[in-house]
Every structure is written in C-alpha cells, then in structure tokens.
Write a protein that holds these residues in place. Structure first.
Motif, PDB file in Angstrom:
ATOM      1  N   GLY A  72       0.815  -1.213   0.000  1.00  0.00           N
ATOM      2  CA  GLY A  72       0.000   0.000   0.000  1.00  0.00           C
ATOM      3  C   GLY A  72       0.840   1.250   0.000  1.00  0.00           C
ATOM      4  O   GLY A  72       2.061   1.207  -0.127  1.00  0.00           O
ATOM      5  N   ILE A  73       0.157   2.358   0.105  1.00  0.00           N
ATOM      6  CA  ILE A  73       0.820   3.661   0.153  1.00  0.00           C
ATOM      7  C   ILE A  73      -0.012   4.521   1.099  1.00  0.00           C
ATOM      8  O   ILE A  73      -1.079   4.090   1.539  1.00  0.00           O
ATOM      9  N   ASN A  74       0.483   5.707   1.427  1.00  0.00           N
ATOM     10  CA  ASN A  74      -0.334   6.630   2.196  1.00  0.00           C
ATOM     11  C   ASN A  74      -0.892   7.689   1.252  1.00  0.00           C
ATOM     12  O   ASN A  74      -0.160   8.533   0.761  1.00  0.00           O
ATOM     13  N   ALA A  75      -2.168   7.598   0.968  1.00  0.00           N
ATOM     14  CA  ALA A  75      -2.809   8.593   0.092  1.00  0.00           C
ATOM     15  C   ALA A  75      -4.078   9.117   0.745  1.00  0.00           C
ATOM     16  O   ALA A  75      -5.056   9.440   0.081  1.00  0.00           O
ATOM     17  N   LYS A  76      -4.058   9.174   2.083  1.00  0.00           N
ATOM     18  CA  LYS A  76      -5.268   9.582   2.814  1.00  0.00           C
ATOM     19  C   LYS A  76      -5.458  11.097   2.781  1.00  0.00           C
ATOM     20  O   LYS A  76      -4.485  11.851   2.787  1.00  0.00           O
ATOM     21  N   MET A  77      -6.705  11.507   2.813  1.00  0.00           N
ATOM     22  CA  MET A  77      -7.008  12.934   2.962  1.00  0.00           C
ATOM     23  C   MET A  77      -7.232  13.231   4.445  1.00  0.00           C
ATOM     24  O   MET A  77      -7.910  12.471   5.145  1.00  0.00           O
ATOM     25  N   SER A  78      -6.658  14.324   4.921  1.00  0.00           N
ATOM     26  CA  SER A  78      -6.762  14.655   6.342  1.00  0.00           C
ATOM     27  C   SER A  78      -8.085  15.380   6.647  1.00  0.00           C
ATOM     28  O   SER A  78      -8.773  15.861   5.737  1.00  0.00           O
ATOM     29  N   GLU A  79      -8.397  15.486   7.920  1.00  0.00           N
ATOM     30  CA  GLU A  79      -9.601  16.202   8.351  1.00  0.00           C
ATOM     31  C   GLU A  79      -9.514  17.692   8.026  1.00  0.00           C
ATOM     32  O   GLU A  79     -10.513  18.339   7.723  1.00  0.00           O
TER      33      GLU A  79
END
Ligand SMILES: *Cc1c(COP(=O)(O)O)cnc(C)c1O
Length: 373
Positions: free
Chosen positions: A232-239
């Motif tokens: 995987g990778i880190n492609a998260k959107m933050s709050e």
C-alpha cells in the motif's frame, strides 16, 4: 538589484475560491474537539458522502491529491505494460504513468475537441508495435467528448480505461456524471480547481471490488485488523483538508454557475476573433478554464506580452505538448497536439472575476489583435 517595471497583476490567471472563514473555522473546531485529525475521520466521511450524492457516483474514494488518485487507480486496476494516453494534458497524466514504470504511448488529439478520439487511439495501438492494455484519457478543460465511443472501442479491444477527470468536476454527459465512464475516473481537488480541499483528489470506480482494493491501498495496505495484507501507500485525505471541502460545499452550484457565465461572456466578446474548444453537445459545462486558440504562435506571444503589460496574467496551457518534452520524446507522433499547444492560451477565470472585468480583458485581447473596436 534595481527592481524594474514591475507590473501590478490586476487579473491573475487563477485565484483559489475561499469559503466563509467562520464556516471553515467551525469545521476545524470540531476536529480540534475530537482531536481526530486524519485516518478516515468524520469530516472526511461526511465530505465523501456529500460528493457521492452530488456527483451521483456510488464508488467514490477521497485521496490526498489528484496525482495519487491516478496512481492508485492504476494500481487498483492492475494496469500493465504500455499505456496509451493524451499528450495534451497536465504533466501528472504522463508522469503518474512513468512513475509506475508504464511507458506512456501518446495518441494525437482532435484539433477541435482537444481530446483523443477513437481513431487516434486505434492509430497509436496499431503503429507503435507497443503492447497497449490500457488507455488513460483526459476530459480536457472539462470536455468529456467521445466517452461512449471510447468505452465501446475499449471493450472491443480489451483495453482498460481510466479517465483523468481533474477538470471535469460536476460535468454531466447525457444526464449522468461524465466521471461515470471508464473503469475508473479521477478528480483533482487542488486549490486552483473549481472545487477544492486545498490539496485533494478523488477516484471513482465502476466496480466495487476495485474500490475496495483502492481503499486498502491508500492506507498502507492494512486489513481490518491493521495488518499490512497487501502493498500500500499513504494517500489519505486529512480532516483539515476535508474541512475546506465541506466549508465550500454549499457554494458549488453558485461557483460553477458564475464561472460558466464568465466563459459565455468571453465567448460572446471574442466571437470571430479567436478559436474556441468545440464542446460535446451532450455535455454540460463547468467553466473550468477559458482556453482560446490563436492563428499562430507569433500572434499568441504578441497578445500574451500585451496583456501582461496591462496587468492581465495568462498561461500557456498546455504547453509544450507532453510528446515534445525531452523525457517523453519519441513516445508518439502527435502533430495536432504539438500545433495546438503552440497556439493555445488560457485567460483569467476564477470565482471573483466580474463580468465587466471579462469584458475589459476581451477588449484588451481585441486591441492587441489589431481589430477595430
Ligand atoms: C491538476 C491536474 C492533475 C493533478 O492534480 P493534483 O491534485 O494537483 O495532484 C492531474 N491531471 C490534470 C489534467 C490536472 O489538471
């Protein structure tokens, strides 16, 4: 060093739209109260839900930006080998492919719609001798032309289709979202786009399975127990980013409506003086950009120089054609794209721009072209 002749920019090429600051602050405060700043938080979930409803897309996933949206879409659809794509696009369309060891194979674009059409895709698949299994199309400036024909062509030739829909926020084709075509489509929610989260992006998939894979991928490949089950990778959107989207959400229709009126005003005043993109009759407009095509590069440079002296910023977009960039040289023979890139200029377009200002900018364009007013 002496500062010489600094011209004040009166009309920038783009200007991010900002929400009411109190509204934005209320969302930020709620994140502070929860002390939940990222990792699938409530603001992200709310924004995702609202976007699914607004865009009428069930399998939508928010990510950190539009470039990662493309990369995760490729991974999730298990793309392989060479990938046919448009050279008339932003750098990220081709670089996201090269980054994942796909060789981009450039197809030429139609000189009127500015998009790759089935005939050029066929030409590229035949000529290159390349092993093309995927097509990455671009709804350039929001124009989703030929999507039905493309989907049909792809089916016949067993190609996967992904659309870089970074420009196509809110565009409908035949009553449904233009982003519902292809196996996947992506959005950019960058500050300079129509609707944004400062930095952000989204992917929408035709299949739920592809969505499920992508969901896991953007969070390090973790399974439900938090074990890294897949790569995987880190492609998260933050709050904090989701908060911007939520604060702007209620303004979306107003933003698009005003931008479309600006485009109509530009077209009205510049009618017969420059060439415009031919918009697909079945597509709604979203006022994403205001591209105009001149007779020659010489004329473009003259107008551009004249306008900047008057404080009007313009941008050569897209220039150069990606097929002429040294790192991608030789990856496609695309005379239309090369020619278009030399003669196209984007004029100022943003939510704050007033219709009188559009008129003023058009008068300057007309003056520099040497037409009688
Ligand atoms: C803006 C844009 C991207 C990249 O999006 P980011 O959110 O800036 O990463 C990709 N493709 C096109 C056509 C774009 O205009």
């Amino acid at each position: 060093m002496p500062i010489k002749n600094l011209v004040t920019i009166r009309f920038p090429i783009v200007k991010p739209v900002l929400p009411n600051i109190d509204r934005y602050q209320r969302f930020i405060e709620s994140a502070f109260e929860r002390c939940w700043l990222t990792n699938n938080g409530p603001l992200l979930q709310e924004l995702e839900l609202r976007l699914k409803e607004y865009l009428e897309l069930d399998n939508l996933l928010l990510v950190a930006n539009g470039t990662l949206a493309l990369q995760v879409a490729y991974k999730s659809l298990c793309t392989e080998g060479d990938v046919a794509t448009s050279p008339f696009s932003f750098a990220a369309t081709a670089s996201s492919l090269a980054w994942q060891n796909h060789t981009p194979v450039f197809c030429d674009v139609d000189e009127n719609t500015f998009n790759v059409s089935p005939e050029y895709l066929l030409e590229a698949t035949k000529k290159s001798g390349a092993d093309i299994s995927t097509f990455v199309g671009v709804h350039v400036f929001g124009n989703a032309s030929d999507v039905r024909e493309m989907d049909h062509f792809a089916k016949q030739h067993s190609l996967k289709v992904i659309y870089d829909g970074a420009h196509a926020f809110g565009v409908k084709r035949g009553g449904k979202s233009a982003l519902s075509y292809g196996d996947a489509a992506t959005l950019s929610l960058h500050a300079t786009k129509i609707f944004h989260c400062v930095e952000g992006g989204a992917i929408t998939f035709r299949d739920r399975e592809a969505l499920a894979r992508a969901k896991q991928m953007i969070n390090f490949g973790f399974d439900a127990e938090g074990r890294p089950e897949n790569v995987g990778i880190n492609a998260k959107m933050s709050e904090m980013h989701a908060a911007m989207g939520l604060a702007l959400f209620d303004d979306i229709d107003k933003i698009i409506e005003h931008r479309v009126s600006c485009v109509q005003a530009y077209k009205h005043y510049l009618d017969g003086k420059v060439r415009f993109q031919e918009w697909d009759q079945n597509c709604s407009e979203n006022g994403a950009y205001m591209p105009v095509v001149f007779d020659s590069e010489r004329q473009l440079l003259d107008v551009m120089g004249f306008l900047i002296e008057k404080g009007v910023q313009t941008r050569r977009y897209f220039y150069p054609s990606l097929s002429e960039v040294p790192v991608y040289k030789g990856l496609g023979n695309t005379p239309n794209s090369n020619e278009l890139s030399r003669k196209i200029l984007c004029l100022p377009l943003y939510f704050d721009l007033k219709l009188e200002e559009v008129q003023e900018i058009c008068q300057l364009v007309i003056e520099s072209l040497g037409f009688e007013q």
